[in-house]
Design a protein around this motif. Structure first.
Motif, PDB file in Angstrom:
ATOM      1  N   VAL A 120       0.866  -1.180   0.000  1.00 27.00           N
ATOM      2  CA  VAL A 120       0.000   0.000   0.000  1.00 27.00           C
ATOM      3  C   VAL A 120       0.903   1.230   0.000  1.00 27.00           C
ATOM      4  CG1 VAL A 120      -1.857   1.192   1.227  1.00 27.00           C
ATOM      5  CG2 VAL A 120      -1.685  -1.306   1.336  1.00 27.00           C
ATOM      6  N   GLY A 121       0.665   2.154  -0.915  1.00 26.87           N
ATOM      7  CA  GLY A 121       1.535   3.323  -1.038  1.00 26.87           C
ATOM      8  C   GLY A 121       0.803   4.623  -0.791  1.00 26.87           C
ATOM      9  N   THR A 122       0.401   5.266  -1.887  1.00 27.81           N
ATOM     10  CA  THR A 122      -0.266   6.570  -1.799  1.00 27.81           C
ATOM     11  C   THR A 122      -1.478   6.540  -0.869  1.00 27.81           C
ATOM     12  OG1 THR A 122       0.485   6.994  -4.035  1.00 27.81           O
ATOM     13  CG2 THR A 122      -1.269   8.407  -3.231  1.00 27.81           C
ATOM     14  N   ALA A 123      -2.160   5.398  -0.812  1.00 25.02           N
ATOM     15  CA  ALA A 123      -3.352   5.285   0.039  1.00 25.02           C
ATOM     16  C   ALA A 123      -3.040   5.576   1.505  1.00 25.02           C
ATOM     17  CB  ALA A 123      -3.963   3.888  -0.092  1.00 25.02           C
ATOM     18  N   ASN A 124      -1.782   5.345   1.933  1.00 25.99           N
ATOM     19  CA  ASN A 124      -1.419   5.647   3.328  1.00 25.99           C
ATOM     20  C   ASN A 124      -1.641   7.120   3.660  1.00 25.99           C
ATOM     21  OD1 ASN A 124      -0.413   3.036   4.097  1.00 25.99           O
ATOM     22  ND2 ASN A 124       1.372   3.436   2.809  1.00 25.99           N
ATOM     23  N   PHE A 125      -1.392   7.987   2.677  1.00 27.38           N
ATOM     24  CA  PHE A 125      -1.525   9.430   2.914  1.00 27.38           C
ATOM     25  C   PHE A 125      -2.999   9.833   3.010  1.00 27.38           C
ATOM     26  CE2 PHE A 125       2.380   9.590  -0.047  1.00 27.38           C
ATOM     27  CZ  PHE A 125       3.220   9.207   0.988  1.00 27.38           C
ATOM     28  N   ILE A 126      -3.838   9.098   2.309  1.00 30.53           N
ATOM     29  CA  ILE A 126      -5.260   9.438   2.257  1.00 30.53           C
ATOM     30  C   ILE A 126      -6.009   8.804   3.423  1.00 30.53           C
ATOM     31  CG2 ILE A 126      -7.362   9.058   0.883  1.00 30.53           C
ATOM     32  CD1 ILE A 126      -5.377   9.432  -1.590  1.00 30.53           C
ATOM     33  N   ASP A 127      -5.661   7.569   3.716  1.00 28.17           N
ATOM     34  CA  ASP A 127      -6.254   6.862   4.849  1.00 28.17           C
ATOM     35  C   ASP A 127      -5.148   6.127   5.597  1.00 28.17           C
ATOM     36  OD1 ASP A 127      -7.550   5.342   6.658  1.00 28.17           O
ATOM     37  OD2 ASP A 127      -8.736   4.180   5.220  1.00 28.17           O
TER      38      ASP A 127
END
Lengths: 308, 244
Positions: free
Chosen positions: A271-278
């Motif tokens: 999981v990459g960019t999703a960490n910043f969003i959630d």
């Protein structure tokens, strides 16, 4: 988590869900939910992949380094990192003390010798379970994709690294190539024990009102939701030719996204960019996959590369 | 302790065109917060988008207030929020301004940089002297302060908020300047206030908000510092303004 146990080459993963290098830090384990409980228990992750280090410290690129677009995120961080020495002296002891899941260290060099020197220096540390060889960062000149766009260069580099390490050796590939299958085969033949893909795609954003590029370096790396179909296709293509396991990433925000990558040929996901969003995304994804497999009485490994 | 939770909207108002004020129930007493600290917030309609870093305007009775300038879709979405809705919040984040106890302070805000300085002004009884200047485009963006500057002259003095900073520093024997606003304004402030202790609160494109992604870096000293984790408040003379 037994329904979603998996493995990369030599490394057993208690969960097939991991995090993508550069998008995750120990800071996430310190976040709390409304009840004061950890938002992200590390047991939900199969491994921790650290931010790419280089031999010398790197200051990174000028700002602005980020731009959120219609369907994803552009970045031009430029591998800001404390360098090998700084990592070994300051970061590694903290990682060792904090983590009770396998640590995979992502690293990149500006020459084959530098890559070799780095892996040689890190090999003795028992707390490092594996390496992710970053030959695919689009935001630096000498390291990164300079190595990852030519199968012969990949083969030569990975052969030397494989001779040095007994740990998990993951080669992270770039989507910015003509034929991913060639790169995957080159890494496999040279002795990589698994592959990671994809790194970010080249991307750009321009403000039409001013004509100004939104990133200081103008072109950056594109990640997030918009890259998922591209990533799925590349994972599928690589999986068609490679026998070694694939750690897949590229726009994974939900457990359903993750499952699609498993079908395409991934043994584990990041999981990459999703960490910043959630910031709780990896836990939800692991739980979602687990519950799905349990409800259907199947194991995640039975679904790998089973796309119809 | 940084928490990620859904905070209930207690009150929403539009205090000026292009601005929305939100009062959120933190559900517990909020202690150890400083002016300059911020939250990463996201309106319900923005699921799947990045959080927006928003400076705290006020903390009172377990509630957090924010004054948000509408600059794009992410901030526009806050104008659609209703009392009773849940706003996703990650925070508190950042370092905050230094204390003003016993100091002779000049607070200078521009546009959306108003909230942390308005909070400081409310605590100005701690200071020996405190004057708050606010600058904006027109009377539409005027909020309570001591001296107002508008670019079009529709309210207060016509001109930039930086215009009389130099003379006010001398006149009131100012020994601490705190400022927040657009980068060109802060760069001008840094140039004017070289001889005075001066802190600025910076804004930057931000993703994680907690020091992981390195996206919000600005040039400080000989390297880059992160607005989210090392800031948002920095000593003005340590920032390499010409590179911004």
């Amino acid at each position: 988590m037994r329904y979603i146990e998996s493995a990369l080459g030599r490394l057993k993963l208690a969960s097939c869900v991991t995090v993508a290098s550069g998008t995750f830090g120990l800071e996430y384990f310190r976040l709390r939910d409304a009840a004061g409980e950890p938002l992200l228990p590390q047991e939900s992750l199969g491994a921790y992949v650290s931010k790419t280090i280089t031999y010398e410290p790197k200051a990174g690129n000028p700002s602005p380094r980020l731009c959120e677009t219609e369907c994803g995120l552009l970045n031009s961080i430029g591998l800001q990192n404390p360098g090998l020495k700084g990592f070994l002296q300051n970061d590694l002891p903290v990682l060792k003390e904090t983590l009770h899941i396998p640590l995979i260290v992502s690293f990149s060099g500006s020459s084959t010798d530098e890559f070799c020197e780095m892996i040689t220096a890190m090999e003795p540390y028992q707390e490092i379970a594996g390496f992710e060889v970053n030959v695919s960062c689009p935001n630096v000149e000498k390291e990164g994709i300079a190595f990852g766009a030519d199968p012969e260069v990949i083969h030569k580099l990975v052969s030397r690294l494989a001779a040095i390490t007994d740990k998990e050796l993951i080669v992270k590939l770039s989507p910015n190539v003509t034929d991913i299958a060639q790169m995957a085969l080159a890494a496999q033949e040279a002795g990589a024990s698994s592959l990671a893909l994809i790194n970010t795609l080249w991307g750009m954003a321009i403000d039409w009102k001013t004509g100004k590029a939104m990133l200081s370096k103008k072109v950056g790396g594109y990640s997030g939701r918009g890259v998922k179909p591209v990533a799925l296709a590349l994972v599928y293509k690589a999986a068609q030719v490679a026998k070694i396991p694939i750690l897949a990433m590229g726009g994974i925000h939900t457990w359903q996204d993750a499952l699609e990558f498993i079908y395409a040929g991934a043994s584990a996901v990041a999981v990459g960019t999703a960490n910043f969003i959630d910031p709780g995304a990896p836990v939800k994804i692991a739980k979602g996959l687990h519950d799905y497999c349990k409800a259907n009485d199947i194991h995640i490994r039975d679904l790998i590369a089973k796309v119809k | 302790m940084i928490t990620r939770e859904l905070l209930k909207v207690v009150d929403v108002s539009i205090p000026a065109p292009q601005y929305v004020k939100l009062k959120l129930d933190a559900g517990k007493p909020m202690e150890n917060l400083l002016p300059g600290m911020f939250y990463e917030l996201r309106a319900p309609s923005q699921a799947g988008r990045l959080f927006k870093p928003i400076s705290i305007l006020d903390v009172e009775d377990g509630c957090l207030s924010f004054l948000i300038k509408v600059v794009g879709a992410g901030t526009q979405a806050f104008t659609q929020v209703k009392a009773g809705d849940g706003v996703e919040a990650l925070g508190p984040l950042g370092n905050g301004f230094p204390g003003i106890e016993g100091r002779r302070v000049l607070l200078v805000s521009g546009g959306a940089g108003y909230p942390p300085l308005a909070w400081l002004k409310r605590e100005s009884h701690q200071a020996e002297f405190c004057l708050h200047l606010h600058g904006c485009a027109s009377a539409d963006e005027v909020f309570p302060c001591d001296l107002i500057y508008t670019a079009d002259g529709s309210r207060g003095s016509k001109g930039l908020v930086t215009d009389s900073v130099e003379s006010l520093i001398i006149e009131h024997k100012i020994d601490l300047v705190l400022s927040c606003g657009p980068i060109p304004m802060l760069a001008k402030m840094a140039d004017i206030c070289k001889q005075v202790e001066h802190y600025v609160s910076m804004e930057a494109y931000m993703a994680c908000g907690i020091g992981v992604c390195h996206g919000c870096a600005i040039p400080v000293d000989q390297s880059y510092k992160l607005v989210c984790k090392d800031g948002p408040v920095f000593e003005a003379n340590r920032i390499r303004w010409s590179e911004l």
